[in-house]
Scaffold this motif. Sequence first.
Motif: not given
Length: 172
Positions: A11-12, A16-20, A74-80, A125-127
């Motif tokens: 997930l890009w 707000e990766t840490e918050e999400a 899952f993997m998430a990142l702060d990508g801008g 914004g994730l569905s």
Amino acid sequence: MSDTQQIVPSLWFDKETEEAVNFYVSVFNGSPHKRPDSRIISITRYEKGMEVPGGEELEGKVITAIFELGGQRFMALDGGPIFKFNEAVSFYVECEDQEEVDYFWNRLSAVPEAEACGWLKDRFGLSWQIVPKQMGDLLGNPDRKKALAATNAMLKMKKLVIADLQKAFDEA
């Protein structure tokens, strides 16, 4: 998580990766029907002196986070702000009962105009599809008249209401 999981959704997020990740783990851990293995596994951050394109100082900012929701990694990142989520990808949550449907709906839904047929969009914004486990039996029933009645009822709903789906099915 099973050691055999070979596909891990990534997930890009903008920044707000840490918050999400914290939000999602707290939602799944609070479910009326506890979702096992909802946890943060790791968070990797930029360190002082790391060289990044553009020369921006990112010390302390999240690079990646690995987490599990109900055992799904899952993997998430702060990508801008380059990429945004859209409805072409959603996460399907099969719920045990109306209490669980209501629970997930009330905590995840943040964009009322995006709600339809059990689908919602969260504040990042994730569905998501929040669906009672009975849906497959109702909509896929061999009695096509009953299945069609349940389908038509579902198509008029935002959040799915099991009793209303069942009623449409039973009265057909």
